[in-house]
Every structure is written in C-alpha cells, then in structure tokens.
Design a protein around this motif. Structure first.
Motif, short mmCIF file in Angstrom:
data_model
loop_
_atom_site.label_atom_id
_atom_site.label_comp_id
_atom_site.label_asym_id
_atom_site.label_seq_id
_atom_site.Cartn_x
_atom_site.Cartn_y
_atom_site.Cartn_z
N THR A 187 4.73 17.07 34.12
CA THR A 187 3.06 17.69 34.67
C THR A 187 3.53 19.85 33.90
OG1 THR A 187 2.89 16.45 36.11
CG2 THR A 187 1.05 18.69 36.14
N MET A 188 5.15 20.36 34.46
CA MET A 188 4.97 21.28 33.64
C MET A 188 4.88 21.98 32.16
SD MET A 188 5.73 22.97 36.46
CE MET A 188 6.62 25.13 36.30
N LYS A 189 5.11 20.33 31.64
CA LYS A 189 4.44 20.69 30.21
C LYS A 189 3.56 20.82 30.12
CE LYS A 189 7.73 18.25 26.71
NZ LYS A 189 8.37 18.86 25.97
N LEU A 190 2.92 20.21 30.17
CA LEU A 190 1.14 20.34 29.94
C LEU A 190 0.87 21.66 30.44
CD1 LEU A 190 -0.41 16.78 31.61
CD2 LEU A 190 0.29 17.92 29.46
N ALA A 192 2.33 24.01 30.51
CA ALA A 192 3.12 25.48 30.21
C ALA A 192 2.41 25.80 28.84
CB ALA A 192 4.91 25.19 29.59
N ALA A 193 1.86 24.31 28.08
CA ALA A 193 0.90 23.96 26.81
C ALA A 193 -0.44 24.32 27.44
CB ALA A 193 1.63 22.72 26.52
N GLY A 194 -0.97 25.14 28.07
CA GLY A 194 -2.39 25.38 28.56
C GLY A 194 -3.15 24.88 29.40
N ARG A 195 -2.91 23.67 29.47
CA ARG A 195 -4.04 22.24 30.20
C ARG A 195 -3.82 22.99 31.58
NH1 ARG A 195 -5.61 20.78 25.17
NH2 ARG A 195 -3.11 19.94 24.10
N THR A 196 -4.81 23.23 31.69
CA THR A 196 -5.76 23.63 33.21
C THR A 196 -5.73 22.66 34.08
OG1 THR A 196 -7.88 23.55 31.78
CG2 THR A 196 -6.25 25.64 32.20
N LYS A 197 -5.67 20.73 33.70
CA LYS A 197 -6.29 20.36 34.42
C LYS A 197 -5.75 18.98 34.80
CE LYS A 197 -10.08 17.69 36.75
NZ LYS A 197 -11.14 16.94 37.38
N GLY A 216 6.79 14.48 42.53
CA GLY A 216 6.75 15.35 40.94
C GLY A 216 5.57 16.02 40.42
N PHE A 217 4.40 15.59 40.75
CA PHE A 217 3.13 15.67 39.89
C PHE A 217 3.09 16.62 40.82
CE2 PHE A 217 -1.63 14.77 38.80
CZ PHE A 217 -1.73 15.85 38.60
N MET A 218 2.63 16.46 41.81
CA MET A 218 1.97 17.40 42.68
C MET A 218 2.95 18.87 42.99
SD MET A 218 -0.66 15.86 44.02
CE MET A 218 -1.39 17.40 44.80
N LYS A 219 3.99 18.67 43.10
CA LYS A 219 4.94 19.66 43.15
C LYS A 219 4.50 20.69 41.87
CE LYS A 219 9.93 20.32 42.24
NZ LYS A 219 10.50 19.45 42.50
N ALA A 220 4.26 20.52 40.64
CA ALA A 220 4.01 21.09 39.99
C ALA A 220 3.02 21.94 39.99
CB ALA A 220 4.50 20.38 38.55
N VAL A 221 2.00 20.69 40.39
CA VAL A 221 0.40 21.66 40.00
C VAL A 221 -0.21 22.80 41.27
CG1 VAL A 221 -0.84 19.97 39.01
CG2 VAL A 221 -1.23 19.72 41.71
N TYR A 260 -2.91 14.26 30.51
CA TYR A 260 -2.01 13.54 30.65
C TYR A 260 -0.49 13.16 31.32
CZ TYR A 260 -6.90 11.59 31.34
OH TYR A 260 -8.23 11.78 31.56
N VAL A 261 -0.02 12.80 32.22
CA VAL A 261 1.42 12.34 32.22
C VAL A 261 1.16 11.37 32.10
CG1 VAL A 261 3.13 12.34 33.92
CG2 VAL A 261 1.84 14.68 33.98
N CYS A 262 1.77 10.09 30.90
CA CYS A 262 1.91 8.62 31.50
C CYS A 262 3.02 8.35 31.75
CB CYS A 262 1.24 7.83 29.77
SG CYS A 262 -0.39 9.16 29.45
#
Lengths: 350, 350
Positions: A187-190, A192-197, A216-221, A260-262
DNA sequence: CTCCAAGCTTGTATCGTTATAAATCCTCAC
DNA sequence: GTGAGGATTTATAACGATACAAGCTTGGAG
C-alpha cells in the motif's frame, strides 16, 4: 508324540529376498535382537560389534522394513500434508510439497498427501489421521483465527504445523508469511507512486490472513491519510472471471480506486485484464502491487510491482519444525514468521 | 515348574485403544481368524456371521491397521508419485496430484510423494521403491522414448503408469496427451490466421513429447507448404528470462517467425513479453497459440489462442489405470491418449 | 575357590493381520 | 446309532522389528 524335527523356517542362504535383521544376524552370528540394538546405536552393545553390524548392514544394503517398525513401535515415519482444493491455484501446492520434501530428505520420513474434498477446511482428514495413526505429524494451510483443526490437534497433543497463525491462546507451531507487512509495504508503494485511492482484494474473512492483510492495508492508508477501499463482492478465492467482472463493474461506479493490492497472481492478472479491456495501462493508469509466489510473473507485461512470498521456503520450514515438534521440542520455539522480500518492477521507488 | 497361569494379555474391555480384529472377536465371541475372513467376505463364512461381523465393525468404527496388513501381506496400499523438480512450474504437480487423489478416493490406497532431486529423470527413486517395496505402483512423467525407468519397471513386472509414451516394443500402461495433434492444430490455426512463418518452442529432445510436438508441427507446415522454424537455443524447460532473451535476439536476426506454438504457459508469456517489449502486439503482430493447463491464462491480455490439456483428468486416469494394473489387467488395455480441446480466443477461426 | 558386578548378548513376547491346515459342528443316509 | 461329508469355525504360525527381562562372560575381590 510330536514328530517335529525343528526344520529351519527358510532356506539357509535366504536367496532372493530382501535383507532383514535376520539376514544380518545369520551373517554375523549374532542374535536378531543384538543386531537391532547395534544398528540403533545402543551403548550397551560393544563398539566393535556396532561397527561390524553397521558395516555388514551397509554392505548388503539393509533397510529396515517400515511396516514392521510401524507395527511394533506405533511410529509411522509419515508426515501428512492436507491438501485443500484451492491450493491448486498456481503452484501453491507443489512449491510447498517440494519444500517439505527437502526438509524430509535424509530422514526416514515420507510425505503422504491427504486430500480434502471439502470447500472449507474441515476436520475429517485430521480425525482420520489421528484416529488411525496414519502419520506422526500433520501440515495444513488456510488457517483460521479459531481453527477447529488446531484446537482438535492441540487437545490430543498431536504434532502439527499450520501454515498461518491462529488467535488461540495456546501457542502452537506455525510458519506464516507476514501478510500484514506485505499489505503495508504494498500500500505504501502505491501511495508513494502517487495513488490517492488504493484498494485491496482480500481472502475470505474466515481466514486469519484476511485480517493480517487488512491491518497492514489500514495501517498504511491511515498513516498516509488517503482514501481507500476494500473491494467488496469478491475474494482471492474468486475465479479470475469473477474478479475481472467485478473490477469492470467497479470502474463504472463512482470514484473507482486507482491502485490495487493483490494477494495473489490470479487476482493481479484479473485486475490487469479489466483495465486493459478498458484501454487503460496497468502501472500507468492504475497501480498494482501483487504477491509473487512463483516465477510466473517475470514475463508478464506490462511489468507490475511484486513482493515475493517463498512457498518452497515455507514448506521447508514447516517440515523442519514438524520434525522438531515430533522430537519433543516446545511449541513456543517452533514459530516462524517470514518477511516479505521487495522487488521493484522499475524505478518506481519513492 | 512353569508357574504360568495363563493370564489374559490385556484388560478385558480393552479400554481406550483403537479397535482391532481382536476387539470385534471379543464382542462377537468369534475367533480373530473368523472375523478377518468374515470382513474379507469369504464365502466359507456363514452369511449371517458375515453380516453380524460387518455390523459390529461398522458400529465400533473398525479400520484395519495398515502396518499390520502390509507386514503380513506385502501389499502396501500405497501409490507413489515421483515428482520431478521441473513439475513445480505452474500447477502441473498439484493438478496431477488432485487427479490421482480423486481416483484413489474410496480405495484403501494412499498417495506418497517421492521427490526426485535430480535434473534428469533418474532411476534411484524407482529402484528405492521397488527394492524396499515402498509402494504397490508408481506414477511418473517426463517420459523418454527409451525410458530407463520404464525398462526397469517392465523387467521387474512392477505396476506403473507413465505420463507420456515410449518407443519401446513392449506395451505398458500410459496416459498421454496427444501433443502431435496439439502442435498440428496449433500450427494450422496460425497458418489459417495468415501467418507465413510459424515457429515452435520444443521441450528438451530427450523427452518423447518433443518428437510428438515436432511431428505435429512439421505435418502442418509441410501440408500447407509454408516456411517454418524450430526455435534453437531454448526449450520449454528454459527459464522465462532465457526464452524472453532468445525471442528478442531472434527478432534482430534475419526473417524472424511471425507465429509461435508454445507448449506451456511460461513460454507463451515469455514470447508475449518479448514482442510487447518491442512495441508489438501479440495476436496482431505475432500469432501465438499456447497450451493451457490451468485457469491462469483466462485473464491474460491480450487474449491469445489456447488449446487445453486437462492435467487433473490425466492424473485421475493414471490413478485409475494403475489400480487396474495392480489388479492384474493387461498393459494393452491400460493406455489412454487424451485429445486436445480447442478454445478460441475470439473469432480467429478460419 | 567362590561369588559378584559390570559388560555384553540373547530369548521371549508382542504389535495386528492373514495363509494354512486342522478341528469342530451338523445333517442325513443307511 | 454311526459314519460320511459338507458347512463353519478355529488354532497356529508367520510377516520384521523392538521392549523387556533374563542370560551369559569375564575379571577381580575376598
């Protein structure tokens, strides 16, 4: 009255048959018992005898009969892997199997596959194995927070290693992948790459790793304060078609995710396919970070970011820990959490 | 002199232990022998007795002890699958395993995985299994025209089913996919779509299916009188990276192929990646027909043509045939050739 | 010369099942 | 009533390994 003249039970030179303790006993002139004790390295047997017996045994290629050992001792020298129907996906099963086989190499243990034909983890294979002593230890995956299999096995003090943790208070051996860390990093990677949602596709809620991924996802967002979405209506167990259709549908609704995190290769491909079908380019028009459990993704284009989970290593660890558990080691010392390994597709890093 | 007063060997009610023939004998008042014979359905035992014994056995949940049966009879009730290192790719192993498990369901047979750690098929696992009677039958794949394993097994009249045929004169049980037909159809498909120089990536020459694929391919190109190429320097066993690099290199040489027949998913992805990297579109700028052994390809974009090989069905057939072979059926009647199933990506059909 | 202990080896029973041979039980004919 | 003969059931002995208890040696002390 008895006309028995004590005839030998077999031909003297035992032609053809495979060597047994009896064969060695005849060659060395020792008793079968002595040979058995000598081969097991008992210190009561003279060192010289032990060496001689060992040498003869090696020479004639003696291998103990598993059935006889098992009958006599109750130990089976078998590890059972319970294989879920879902593990057919990609190479989950085979990688695990190869890992376990590696750990079992050079030991007397064999690996028996006990298939489960049920859709959800169920107790029947475990009961069957324990009741009929079909194995000395069990390995299984798709672990649940309050897993009935774990509970049953713990109750009966039967050795096992689960792939995945539980939330039960009693400690038990496990090997797990740090899915929380995976989801966090992905998620952090996304972001960091400028994704907003960013969005995430989770496994069914009953599995422990559903929750780890979610944390993990929630922690990052939360940490980054961005909008987010847990994709509803599908799970990692859904078919590629289902996920594909869901992603397409989501694109037509309001404010679709842009990342998306897959948690698996199939879902990642499905997401890629959906965007491609809408003439959008994965990696450019949508961010994707996938878990990579095989070499499959290497040639996939466009390249997307992946984080690796080494299933062969997991299998090897599970085999290793299980052998220790059977040997009597404490459950607390038999827990391994494997860390994600980053792999960047190109220079996307922040 | 002997003060033996014939004390019972166990407590009367046999508390706790798992039921054995002895338990049933005590309950019914019959001898252990009778119970054994009754359960095996011997006609010498009175029908009424057989029924009563069966009922008691079911009631207390009796299951015969495999170790004791094996020791006494020499039959192991085990099928051994020799798993090659290369079978990790995609879900080859797991699909096969699931298929075999399905065939073994409701039989007393268990499936044991015997890993091979060698790169090429080798005799050690087979020798080990035969010598120590570790199984009643063997299943393996990656068969060669003059396969040493087949030869050794035939010599010893040991039951087995190979995945793939040999060119040995003695018939033996096998399950094979019609790779010749696959290659033929795939190539015809390419030509029908207007490709003028199809190429094929073959498995290593030592395997039988190398030749089958080649025949099918050659048959099509000869029949249609088109130019063709057997891609050199790589095989289906090559890594995705290697194949990818080779395809790229080939693009820089004179008159590259404009179509590829790929015997596996990984090679197909590698070919797609190479063309994509050169800004060419698979399906438009190059034709690709791939063998599909999993659901993996469904979400891959751009869609390419695939022809299916059902590995679970192959595994199921192998298990089924092996059981028949163990039961004494003739090898000639235990040979199955599975036909390819066409699946068209879109309206590419001629 | 006897006896004991230490050091090493062996006999016996057993795990649960089944192949083999032998022992019962019954029924019926004479 | 007795024996033949079929129909059932049973005892015994393995399969190969090992736990247990007992048996041999040997050397040395007394």
């Amino acid at each position: 009255m008895s006309g028995r003249d004590d005839l030998p039970r077999r031909d003297v030179d035992d032609a053809g048959g495979k060597p047994t303790l009896r064969t060695i006993a005849e060659i060395t002139g020792l008793a079968v018992t002595t040979v058995s004790r000598a081969l097991s390295g008992a210190p009561q047997i003279a060192l010289e005898t032990r060496q001689r017996v060992r040498q003869v045994a090696d020479h004639i290629g003696y291998m103990p009969d598993r059935a006889a050992q098992r009958l006599r001792t109750g130990r089976t020298n078998v590890i059972s892997l319970i294989l879920d129907p879902h593990e057919e996906i990609i190479n989950f099963g085979t990688s695990l199997i190869r890992g376990i086989s590696t750990a079992l190499r050079q030991t007397p243990y064999h690996l028996v596959i006990t298939p489960s034909f049920e859709d959800a983890p169920n107790l029947d294979p475990v009961r069957y194995i324990m009741r009929n002593r079909m194995a000395d230890g069990i390995i299984f995956s798709r672990t649940q927070p309050f897993d009935e299999r774990v509970r049953l096995l713990l109750e009966n003090d039967f050795p096992f290693v689960s792939h995945g943790r539980t939330e039960l208070s009693v400690p038990h051996p496990y090997v797990d992948y740090d899915n929380e860390e995976f989801a966090f990093q992905a998620t952090m990677k996304l972001i960091a790459a400028g994704r907003t949602k960013p969005a995430i596709i989770l496994p069914p809620e009953r599995f422990t790793f559903h929750h780890h991924l979610r944390y993990g996802f929630m922690k990052a967002v939360r940490m980054q304060g961005v909008d987010y979405e847990v994709l509803s209506g599908v799970s990692l167990d859904s078919s590629a078609e289902t996920i594909h259709a869901r992603i397409l549908a989501r694109l037509d609704e309001a404010s679709p995710p842009d990342g998306y995190v897959c948690g698996g290769e199939v879902s990642a491909l499905a997401v890629m396919a959906a965007y491609t079908d809408r003439a959008m380019v994965p990696g450019r028009d949508v961010g994707i970070v996938a878990k990579k459990t095989s070499t499959l993704f290497t040639p996939v284009r466009p390249r997307i970011d992946t984080i690796e989970e080494d299933l062969a290593a997991a299998g090897e660890a599970m085999g290793r820990l299980l052998l220790k558990r059977i040997g009597g080691a404490a459950a607390e010392d038999l827990q391994e959490l494997h860390r994600p390994q980053m792999e960047t597709a190109d220079a996307t890093a922040a």
